[in-house]
Enzyme design. Structure first.
Site, short mmCIF file in Angstrom:
data_model
loop_
_atom_site.label_atom_id
_atom_site.label_comp_id
_atom_site.label_asym_id
_atom_site.label_seq_id
_atom_site.Cartn_x
_atom_site.Cartn_y
_atom_site.Cartn_z
N LYS A 13 39.46 44.74 52.62
CA LYS A 13 38.22 44.56 51.87
C LYS A 13 38.02 43.10 51.46
CE LYS A 13 39.48 47.51 48.61
NZ LYS A 13 40.82 47.92 49.07
N ARG A 88 35.47 53.30 42.30
CA ARG A 88 36.64 54.00 42.84
C ARG A 88 36.77 55.41 42.30
NH1 ARG A 88 41.51 49.84 44.10
NH2 ARG A 88 40.21 48.03 43.90
N ARG A 127 51.42 40.32 52.54
CA ARG A 127 50.27 39.53 52.07
C ARG A 127 50.68 38.36 51.20
NH1 ARG A 127 45.44 42.54 49.19
NH2 ARG A 127 47.12 43.37 47.89
N ARG A 160 51.35 39.15 45.30
CA ARG A 160 50.89 39.94 44.15
C ARG A 160 52.00 40.84 43.63
NH1 ARG A 160 45.09 42.50 45.58
NH2 ARG A 160 46.05 44.34 44.64
N ARG A 171 49.53 53.18 44.47
CA ARG A 171 48.14 52.78 44.71
C ARG A 171 47.49 53.64 45.79
NH1 ARG A 171 49.29 46.81 45.95
NH2 ARG A 171 47.10 46.69 46.55
P1 AP5 Z 1 43.15 42.41 52.03
O1 AP5 Z 1 41.89 41.91 52.62
O2 AP5 Z 1 43.77 41.63 50.93
O3 AP5 Z 1 43.02 43.96 51.64
P2 AP5 Z 1 42.24 44.69 50.46
O4 AP5 Z 1 41.56 45.87 51.06
O5 AP5 Z 1 41.42 43.71 49.70
O6 AP5 Z 1 43.49 45.21 49.63
P3 AP5 Z 1 43.79 45.17 48.06
O7 AP5 Z 1 45.26 45.34 47.91
O8 AP5 Z 1 43.16 43.97 47.43
O9 AP5 Z 1 43.09 46.45 47.60
P4 AP5 Z 1 43.36 47.22 46.30
O10 AP5 Z 1 42.19 48.09 46.29
O11 AP5 Z 1 44.66 47.87 46.19
O12 AP5 Z 1 43.47 46.06 45.17
P5 AP5 Z 1 42.43 45.46 44.14
O13 AP5 Z 1 42.75 44.04 43.95
O14 AP5 Z 1 41.06 45.82 44.52
O15 AP5 Z 1 44.20 42.53 53.26
C1 AP5 Z 1 45.54 42.96 53.04
C2 AP5 Z 1 46.49 42.15 53.97
O16 AP5 Z 1 46.23 42.50 55.33
C3 AP5 Z 1 46.31 40.63 53.89
O17 AP5 Z 1 47.57 40.03 54.01
C4 AP5 Z 1 45.42 40.29 55.09
O18 AP5 Z 1 45.66 38.98 55.59
C5 AP5 Z 1 45.83 41.36 56.09
N1 AP5 Z 1 44.72 41.80 56.95
C6 AP5 Z 1 43.45 42.08 56.56
N2 AP5 Z 1 42.69 42.50 57.60
C7 AP5 Z 1 43.52 42.51 58.68
C8 AP5 Z 1 43.32 42.86 60.07
N3 AP5 Z 1 42.14 43.29 60.53
N4 AP5 Z 1 44.39 42.74 60.90
C9 AP5 Z 1 45.60 42.30 60.43
N5 AP5 Z 1 45.83 41.96 59.14
C10 AP5 Z 1 44.81 42.06 58.28
O19 AP5 Z 1 42.82 46.25 42.83
C11 AP5 Z 1 44.06 46.01 42.19
C12 AP5 Z 1 44.22 46.90 40.99
O20 AP5 Z 1 43.18 46.64 40.03
C13 AP5 Z 1 44.12 48.41 41.26
O21 AP5 Z 1 45.37 48.94 41.66
C14 AP5 Z 1 43.70 48.91 39.87
O22 AP5 Z 1 44.79 48.93 39.00
C15 AP5 Z 1 42.73 47.84 39.42
N6 AP5 Z 1 41.34 48.12 39.83
C16 AP5 Z 1 40.59 47.35 40.68
N7 AP5 Z 1 39.37 47.89 40.84
C17 AP5 Z 1 39.34 49.01 40.07
C18 AP5 Z 1 38.37 50.01 39.83
N8 AP5 Z 1 37.15 49.97 40.41
N9 AP5 Z 1 38.68 51.02 38.98
C19 AP5 Z 1 39.89 51.07 38.36
N10 AP5 Z 1 40.87 50.17 38.57
C20 AP5 Z 1 40.60 49.15 39.40
MG MG Z 2 41.45 42.95 47.71
#
Ligand code: AP5
Ligand code: MG
Ligand code: ZN
Length: 217
Positions: A13, A88, A127, A160, A171
């Site tokens: 994402k 979410r 990552r 992270r 997660r």
């Molecule tokens: P990346 O692009 O970083 O993936 P992502 O989908 O953004 O993954 P996140 O871990 O950020 O998602 P998340 O939902 O767990 O965390 P968030 O920060 O939103 O890619 C991942 C890796 O793969 C990278 O190394 C990249 O280089 C590689 N990659 C990407 N695409 C690729 C491809 N096509 N091929 C090969 N490699 C690739 O949330 C964190 C925390 O915040 C949650 O756990 C929760 O506690 C809280 N939170 C956030 N939003 C909410 C909400 N709406 N409600 C409640 N709690 C929330």
């Molecule tokens: Mg992200």
């Protein structure tokens, strides 16, 4: 254009959002990034979020909805926005509908990135993120030119704290139980488009871009 990016942790994402906002000139709103910034600054929101983020659990809906509501009121969102990782839960989706309705806006596209669980684990544990500009890398799949250093700004790369195998498991469970059911909510409204997130990064970007430009079949 008002866009939502959905998908499990590690689906890509954030990686895709960086590229799409550059192409479409709209702000990238990641609730995860907002929580991490608040945690780093030690604000009351950060202290509250930390209790949940550190365990890999979702932050309560009222807290999360509050920050999105505030962010969407800012001027730069008038021309559109890309929400990454929000909503979410069904309660968040309903709250978002309310916020948009109040200001005469609506969601144009919901993109769901689909990636298998084993691949998600590999992605998250490899990552690395830039401390200064937030750019995302992967030690194997998308490495920086120089190890530990950001290509874009020369900043230091870090891992992270919720990218350990144990927290990734929690997660993913949170995603399956609380967020995946939301896909149906958007599918029923005819807004959902699923994209194979296991393709090369450029191929995923190309597919999303063509959906947003209305060129996909
Ligand atoms: P990346 O692009 O970083 O993936 P992502 O989908 O953004 O993954 P996140 O871990 O950020 O998602 P998340 O939902 O767990 O965390 P968030 O920060 O939103 O890619 C991942 C890796 O793969 C990278 O190394 C990249 O280089 C590689 N990659 C990407 N695409 C690729 C491809 N096509 N091929 C090969 N490699 C690739 O949330 C964190 C925390 O915040 C949650 O756990 C929760 O506690 C809280 N939170 C956030 N939003 C909410 C909400 N709406 N409600 C409640 N709690 C929330
Ligand atoms: Mg992200
Ligand atoms: Zn950087």
């Amino acid at each position: 254009m008002n866009i939502l990016f959905m998908g499990p942790p590690g689906a890509g994402k954030g990686t895709q959002a960086e590229r799409i906002v550059a192409e479409f000139g709209i702000p990238h709103i990641s609730t995860g990034d907002a929580f991490r910034l608040a945690m780093k600054e030690g604000t009351p929101l950060g202290l509250k979020a930390k209790e949940y983020v550190d365990q890999g659990l979702l932050v309560p809906d009222d807290v999360t909805n509050g920050i999105v509501r505030e962010r969407l009121q800012q001027d730069d969102c008038k021309r559109g926005f890309l929400l990454d990782g929000y909503p979410r839960t069904l309660a968040q989706a309903e709250a978002l509908d309310g916020m948009l309705k109040e200001s005469g806006r609506r969601i144009d596209h919901v993109i769901s990135l689909v990636v298998d669980r084993d691949m998600l684990l590999k992605r998250l544990t490899g990552r690395r993120i830039c401390k200064s500009c937030g750019a995302t890398y992967h030690i194997l799949f998308n490495p920086p030119k120089q190890e530990g250093v950001c290509d874009k700004c020369g900043g230091e790369l870090y891992q992270r704290s919720d990218d350990t195998e144990e927290k990734v498991g929690t997660r993913l469970d949170e995603y399956l139980s609380k967020t995946e059911p939301l896909l149906r909510y958007y599918r029923d409204q005819g807004l959902l488009r699923e994209v194979n997130g296991e393709q090369e990064i450029d191929a995923v970007t190309a597919q999303i871009t063509s959906i947003l430009k209305g060129q996909a079949e």
